[in-house]
Design a protein around this motif. Structure first.
Motif, PDB file in Angstrom:
ATOM      1  N   LYS A  79     126.070  42.443 -49.949  1.00 54.42           N
ATOM      2  CA  LYS A  79     126.270  41.021 -50.222  1.00 54.42           C
ATOM      3  C   LYS A  79     127.671  40.670 -49.754  1.00 54.42           C
ATOM      4  N   ILE A  80     127.741  39.664 -48.900  1.00 54.99           N
ATOM      5  CA  ILE A  80     129.014  39.333 -48.277  1.00 54.99           C
ATOM      6  C   ILE A  80     129.465  37.946 -48.724  1.00 54.99           C
ATOM      7  N   TYR A  81     130.700  37.881 -49.170  1.00 55.59           N
ATOM      8  CA  TYR A  81     131.233  36.631 -49.724  1.00 55.59           C
ATOM      9  C   TYR A  81     132.447  36.159 -48.913  1.00 55.59           C
ATOM     10  N   ASP A  82     132.978  35.010 -49.273  1.00 54.06           N
ATOM     11  CA  ASP A  82     134.211  34.498 -48.663  1.00 54.06           C
ATOM     12  C   ASP A  82     135.280  35.581 -48.667  1.00 54.06           C
ATOM     13  N   ASP A  83     136.198  35.480 -47.710  1.00 51.40           N
ATOM     14  CA  ASP A  83     137.293  36.448 -47.616  1.00 51.40           C
ATOM     15  C   ASP A  83     136.795  37.835 -47.238  1.00 51.40           C
ATOM     16  N   CYS A  84     135.565  37.888 -46.774  1.00 55.30           N
ATOM     17  CA  CYS A  84     134.950  39.164 -46.367  1.00 55.30           C
ATOM     18  C   CYS A  84     134.924  40.185 -47.509  1.00 55.30           C
ATOM     19  N   LYS A  85     134.612  39.701 -48.675  1.00 51.95           N
ATOM     20  CA  LYS A  85     134.395  40.643 -49.776  1.00 51.95           C
ATOM     21  C   LYS A  85     132.961  41.139 -49.651  1.00 51.95           C
ATOM     22  N   ILE A  86     132.796  42.453 -49.614  1.00 53.62           N
ATOM     23  CA  ILE A  86     131.465  43.037 -49.428  1.00 53.62           C
ATOM     24  C   ILE A  86     131.130  43.938 -50.608  1.00 53.62           C
ATOM     25  N   ASP A  87     129.957  43.739 -51.171  1.00 51.83           N
ATOM     26  CA  ASP A  87     129.485  44.632 -52.230  1.00 51.83           C
ATOM     27  C   ASP A  87     128.212  45.306 -51.759  1.00 51.83           C
ATOM     28  N   PHE A  88     128.160  46.603 -51.956  1.00 52.27           N
ATOM     29  CA  PHE A  88     126.970  47.357 -51.544  1.00 52.27           C
ATOM     30  C   PHE A  88     126.122  47.726 -52.761  1.00 52.27           C
ATOM     31  N   TYR A  89     124.830  47.530 -52.615  1.00 54.30           N
ATOM     32  CA  TYR A  89     123.868  47.857 -53.670  1.00 54.30           C
ATOM     33  C   TYR A  89     122.866  48.859 -53.130  1.00 54.30           C
ATOM     34  N   ASP A  90     122.166  49.548 -54.035  1.00 47.38           N
ATOM     35  CA  ASP A  90     121.085  50.412 -53.547  1.00 47.38           C
ATOM     36  C   ASP A  90     119.795  49.609 -53.451  1.00 47.38           C
ATOM     37  N   ALA A  92     117.262  49.488 -55.237  1.00 48.12           N
ATOM     38  CA  ALA A  92     116.751  48.963 -56.504  1.00 48.12           C
ATOM     39  C   ALA A  92     117.661  47.880 -57.072  1.00 48.12           C
ATOM     40  N   GLY A  93     118.719  47.525 -56.333  1.00 46.28           N
ATOM     41  CA  GLY A  93     119.595  46.453 -56.783  1.00 46.28           C
ATOM     42  C   GLY A  93     120.750  46.886 -57.668  1.00 46.28           C
ATOM     43  N   ASN A  94     121.007  48.183 -57.734  1.00 42.76           N
ATOM     44  CA  ASN A  94     122.162  48.638 -58.527  1.00 42.76           C
ATOM     45  C   ASN A  94     123.428  48.599 -57.684  1.00 42.76           C
ATOM     46  N   LEU A  95     124.478  48.058 -58.267  1.00 47.88           N
ATOM     47  CA  LEU A  95     125.762  47.985 -57.567  1.00 47.88           C
ATOM     48  C   LEU A  95     126.333  49.391 -57.376  1.00 47.88           C
ATOM     49  N   LYS A  96     126.710  49.739 -56.131  1.00 50.87           N
ATOM     50  CA  LYS A  96     127.234  51.076 -55.849  1.00 50.87           C
ATOM     51  C   LYS A  96     128.716  51.042 -55.515  1.00 50.87           C
ATOM     52  N   CYS A  97     129.103  50.053 -54.726  1.00 50.17           N
ATOM     53  CA  CYS A  97     130.467  50.050 -54.200  1.00 50.17           C
ATOM     54  C   CYS A  97     130.873  48.597 -54.025  1.00 50.17           C
ATOM     55  N   GLU A  98     131.968  48.235 -54.699  1.00 47.54           N
ATOM     56  CA  GLU A  98     132.303  46.823 -54.801  1.00 47.54           C
ATOM     57  C   GLU A  98     133.718  46.578 -54.298  1.00 47.54           C
ATOM     58  N   ASP A  99     133.902  45.577 -53.461  1.00 45.17           N
ATOM     59  CA  ASP A  99     135.261  45.214 -53.064  1.00 45.17           C
ATOM     60  C   ASP A  99     136.000  44.686 -54.283  1.00 45.17           C
ATOM     61  N   TYR A 100     137.240  45.094 -54.407  1.00 45.07           N
ATOM     62  CA  TYR A 100     138.066  44.675 -55.553  1.00 45.07           C
ATOM     63  C   TYR A 100     138.492  43.230 -55.348  1.00 45.07           C
ATOM     64  N   ARG A 101     138.408  42.436 -56.385  1.00 42.22           N
ATOM     65  CA  ARG A 101     138.675  41.009 -56.218  1.00 42.22           C
ATOM     66  C   ARG A 101     140.118  40.600 -56.524  1.00 42.22           C
ATOM     67  N   GLY A 102     140.813  41.343 -57.369  1.00 42.79           N
ATOM     68  CA  GLY A 102     142.187  40.932 -57.717  1.00 42.79           C
ATOM     69  C   GLY A 102     143.178  41.280 -56.625  1.00 42.79           C
ATOM     70  N   GLU A 103     144.440  41.059 -56.913  1.00 42.55           N
ATOM     71  CA  GLU A 103     145.504  41.459 -55.993  1.00 42.55           C
ATOM     72  C   GLU A 103     145.892  42.900 -56.292  1.00 42.55           C
ATOM     73  N   ARG A 104     146.298  43.643 -55.274  1.00 42.64           N
ATOM     74  CA  ARG A 104     146.827  44.981 -55.524  1.00 42.64           C
ATOM     75  C   ARG A 104     148.113  44.860 -56.325  1.00 42.64           C
ATOM     76  N   LYS A 105     148.259  45.737 -57.302  1.00 43.47           N
ATOM     77  CA  LYS A 105     149.413  45.630 -58.188  1.00 43.47           C
ATOM     78  C   LYS A 105     149.713  46.992 -58.796  1.00 43.47           C
ATOM     79  N   TYR A 106     150.966  47.420 -58.753  1.00 47.24           N
ATOM     80  CA  TYR A 106     151.300  48.688 -59.406  1.00 47.24           C
ATOM     81  C   TYR A 106     151.004  48.588 -60.885  1.00 47.24           C
ATOM     82  N   GLN A 107     150.336  49.614 -61.387  1.00 48.36           N
ATOM     83  CA  GLN A 107     149.930  49.583 -62.781  1.00 48.36           C
ATOM     84  C   GLN A 107     151.132  49.656 -63.716  1.00 48.36           C
ATOM     85  N   SER A 108     152.104  50.489 -63.354  1.00 47.83           N
ATOM     86  CA  SER A 108     153.267  50.564 -64.231  1.00 47.83           C
ATOM     87  C   SER A 108     154.495  50.193 -63.421  1.00 47.83           C
TER      88      SER A 108
END
Ligand code: MIG
Length: 766
Positions: A79-90, A92-108
């Motif tokens: 499934k392809i969305y704006d900004d070329c965000k791509i999510d892959f499903y199997d 049966a429709g189960n989400l397998k691999c999802e583009d991260y939607r937030g901004e990259r950010k150091y956790q600490s």
């Protein structure tokens, strides 16, 4: 990053999606292998890892659904969305691999004050100031996600929580867990979590970066500052299927010559003909089976490749043929660096035909390696590869049976080659920045082709530097490890991850290359080494670590395990046969065989050798017992015959001569009798170690040398065992005339001989 999705166009199995900023091409290679490509630097899609057209006819459905585009095969939906965000499903429709939607950010995030303080003391905070890569794909990560693969990286089996880079590097310092780069660039990884499995291959040969949820627990990412966004998504179910797909795409290890599976002895410092003859006679004197002796740079004339030192060898051809009579094959080292010497034929030919890399000003680029000032063949030109291939005639004519490609990162003593040095890629002018990570790969291809052309048998090439796909041409060793317990420990996850990354004909320098080994370390190392597809003891000039250099006990323990290796040769050869059709490694982490077993996910000190044998070697100094984990099923202790029911954890006594080994119920393991070298004794009786249980096993037999098997000149035997002890054997292919005369079935302390000269189906109640 790319803005709103505007439009799409389907052309067969390729869908071009137009965003405000870029065009993205999504190509379906097979129903489970997908490619995402964006030309970022204006160049077309080209790969050094993938050869030929790998696209198979696959039904593809494309549909615009509200805010996204859906592309589907029967097994994967993207499934392809704006900004070329791509999510892959199997399927049966189960989400397998999802583009991260937030901004990259150091956790600490540290306060600026603390950062300044830490920097004053020289700490590497691992934070990039410029933060974003030009090419960057960020995938979300689940709480229980683990990552595997990435080639030869240091550290542990599960790569989660670590970050790595791809930039082939020769660093002689002891390789530690915090090393980001080693000699090989295999930008492929697999993920397993409660969502299932997936794989990613980022086919970009520039310096690239992989962060496996280190920067932030919520995502992983891969990126590069140059080249194109070009990655493959593998959506098959389970690691075995993903590896099959990845190696379908990048190629598989071809069947090797049988003798290459034998024990190999090497050291930097076998200088003269007499040194080599002495090693050979000692191997026989100590009755330690050995097939191969490697000649390091000492055999050459002043480190000039494709020359032989006349002072050190009276008549190298004679030496090699004398050794051959005693079963030894000679493998010689070849480095890419060509000595700058007006009187040297290789240099002359290269200058005359313009085969060497250049400075941007058009002069031949020079650096320093072993021969002194040296120049670098430009392997990205086909004609240079062909020239290099042809040079191997010199070695083949001498009787050399294999080539060891070293220093092909490429290494250089006077600083790294600058990024702007001019090379070619697919015959088009490019820079060192792009060719660096595939330089060794291209050299191996040339070497393979040269050996195939002149020796005509299945080429035996060993390399230090690799890119994805090098498995088609070469075996590999893990470079300059040290005689350190930490490096013996590391060998297991490192070889396992190489195998998960398609590169499975691999081994470490047994005993360690740098530093100084001890008797105990050498004994423990050979216990791991015999299960490495490539089984070679090698050391730097600083120390002699042949098995007889210590004491009788060391030689005895060493012999015991090398003999076991020789018994298992037909089993190992079957694993190579399996690899050729599936890409599955011989040395396997438990997670590959037991994907549901949570205890297997982080197991660093045990491995499987094929699917029948589990090894739990001692990799700690001073240890004479260790914790063993056996997964679900019934197991038999190789040394005691005791039956153990898994899953279980227990303490196993393991004095210096014991490497804990377990055989799975229902296994049928073919064995040869021990011999000094492969082919010394005719193996007319195949021994079968049969472990009580239900099982089926296919055994493969051919001439072990030629390509005749490609035309059906091989035998295949199907063996089965039932819980009640009914053993059957059947010939499922019989193109090779030299079949076994007898089977010797070893079952619960009984031995049964079966005559198989006549007919093609036999059964016996054991
Ligand atoms: O800079 O040829 O990894 O196996 O013995 C050292 C000498 C060059 C590095 C290889 C090693 C080999 C050594 N080589």
């Amino acid at each position: 990053m790319f803005g709103k999705m505007l439009d799409f166009k389907q052309d067969g199995q390729r869908v071009t999606v137009t965003f405000v900023e870029k065009e993205v091409m999504i190509s379906v290679y097979t129903s489970t292998i997908w490619n995402v490509f964006v030309s970022m630097d204006g160049s077309i899609q080209e790969s050094n890892a993938i050869e030929g057209n790998k696209m198979l006819d696959t039904a593809v459905k494309v549909e615009q659904i509200e805010d996204h585009l859906e592309i589907s095969t029967d097994q994967v939906t993207a499934k392809i969305y704006d900004d070329c965000k791509i999510d892959f499903y199997d399927g049966a429709g189960n989400l397998k691999c999802e583009d991260y939607r937030g901004e990259r950010k150091y956790q600490s995030i540290l306060s600026q004050e603390m950062i300044d303080l830490a920097k004053q003391e020289g700490h590497d905070l691992g934070m990039r100031e410029d933060f974003h890569y030009k090419i960057e794909v960020v995938k979300s990560v689940c709480a229980d996600e683990c990552f595997y693969g990435l080639g030869d990286k240091t550290g542990f089996l599960n790569k989660r929580g670590y970050d790595y880079e791809m930039w082939n590097t020769d660093n002689p310092m002891p390789h530690e867990d915090n090393f980001k780069v080693l000699y090989k660039s295999i930008p492929f990884f697999m993920s397993q979590s409660s969502r299932g499995t997936y794989g990613i291959f980022f086919d970009n040969s520039y310096h690239s970066y992989f962060d496996m949820a280190k920067e932030n627990d919520a995502y992983c990412f891969f990126g590069a500052d140059e080249g194109n966004l070009d990655y493959y998504y593998f959506g098959a179910d389970g690691f075995k299927e993903i590896i099959k797909d990845y190696t379908y795409l990048t190629g598989r290890t071809p069947l090797p010559q049988l003798w290459t599976l034998g024990y190999q002895q090497s050291r930097w410092g076998y200088v003269t003909e007499n040194d080599v003859r002495e090693v050979a006679s000692k191997m026989r004197e100590f009755r330690i089976p050995c097939d191969v002796i490697h000649l390091d740079i000492d055999y050459m004339q002043g480190y000039r490749v494709f020359t032989w030192n006349k002072d050190r060898y009276k008549d190298p051809k004679q030496t090699i043929s004398d050794l051959a009579k005693d079963g030894f094959k000679i493998v010689t080292i070849i480095d890419p660096g060509v000595k700058k010497d007006e009187d040297y034929y290789i240099y002359q030919e290269g200058v005359e035909h313009d085969y060497f890399a250049k400075t941007p000003k058009g002069e031949i680029y020079e650096n320093v390696v072993w021969p002194g000032t040296s120049v670098y063949p430009d392997f990205g030109q086909r004609r240079v590869q062909e020239w290099w291939s042809d040079k191997h005639k010199f070695l083949v004519d001498m009787g050399v049976r294999g080539i060891w490609n070293d220093m092909n990162e490429p290494a250089s003593f006077e600083g790294e080659l600058p990024p702007e040095v001019v090379f070619h890629d697919h015959d088009k002018e490019t820079t060192h920045a792009k060719i660096h990570n595939v330089y060794g790969h291209l050299m191996c291809q040339a070497t393979y082709e040269g050996m195939r052309k002149y020796d005509k048998r299945r080429p035996f090439v060993i390399t230090r530097a690799c890119y994805s796909g090098t498995q088609k041409y070469s075996t590999a060793w893990t470079g300059d490890n040290h005689s350190l317990w930490s490096h013996l420990r590391m060998a297991i996850p490192q070889l396992c991850n190489l195998g998960l990354s398609g590169m499975n004909y691999v081994g470490t320098d047994i005993g360690g290359f740098g530093s100084d080994t001890t008797k105990e370390l050498l004994c423990r190392w050979i216990q791991v080494g015999i299960f490495s597809p490539l089984c070679r003891n090698h050391a730097a000039a600083v120390r002699k670590q042949e098995p007889w250099q210590f004491d009788t006990e060391t030689a005895d323990i060493y012999r015991k395990y090398v003999e076991l290796r020789y018994q298992l040769i037909p089993y190992l050869y079957d694993l190579f046969k399996e690899t050729q059709s599936t890409g599955l490694p011989m040395i396997r982490p438990l997670i590959l065989e037991y994907p549901e077993d949570a205890a297997a996910r982080q197991l660093n000190d045990e491995f499987m050798f094929g699917s029948s044998i589990l090894a739990a070697p001692v990799v700690e100094q001073g240890q004479t017992a260790r914790m063993v984990y056996l997964p679900e099923g019934t197991w038999v202790d190789y040394h005691t015959g005791e039956t153990i029911l898994g899953p279980i954890r227990f303490i196993k006594d393991a004095p210096l001569d014991i490497c804990p080994i377990y055989l799975k119920a229902g296994s049928i393991i073919p064995n040869y009798t021990v011999q000094n070298y492969i082919g010394e004794k005719e193996q007319s009786t195949l021994i079968l170690q049969v472990i009580k249980g239900n099982g089926t096993y296919y055994h493969y037999q051919d001439d072990g040398e030629s390509f005749a098997y490609e035309n059906g000149v091989y035998n295949e035997y199907k063996f089965t065992i039932t819980d009640q002890g009914l053993f059957t054997a059947e010939m499922t292919a019989s193109g090779y005339k030299n079949r076994y005369k007898k089977l010797k079935v070893v079952y619960e302390n009984r031995e049964v001989l079966i005559d198989i000269l006549e007919g093609d189906h036999w059964s016996v109640l054991l």
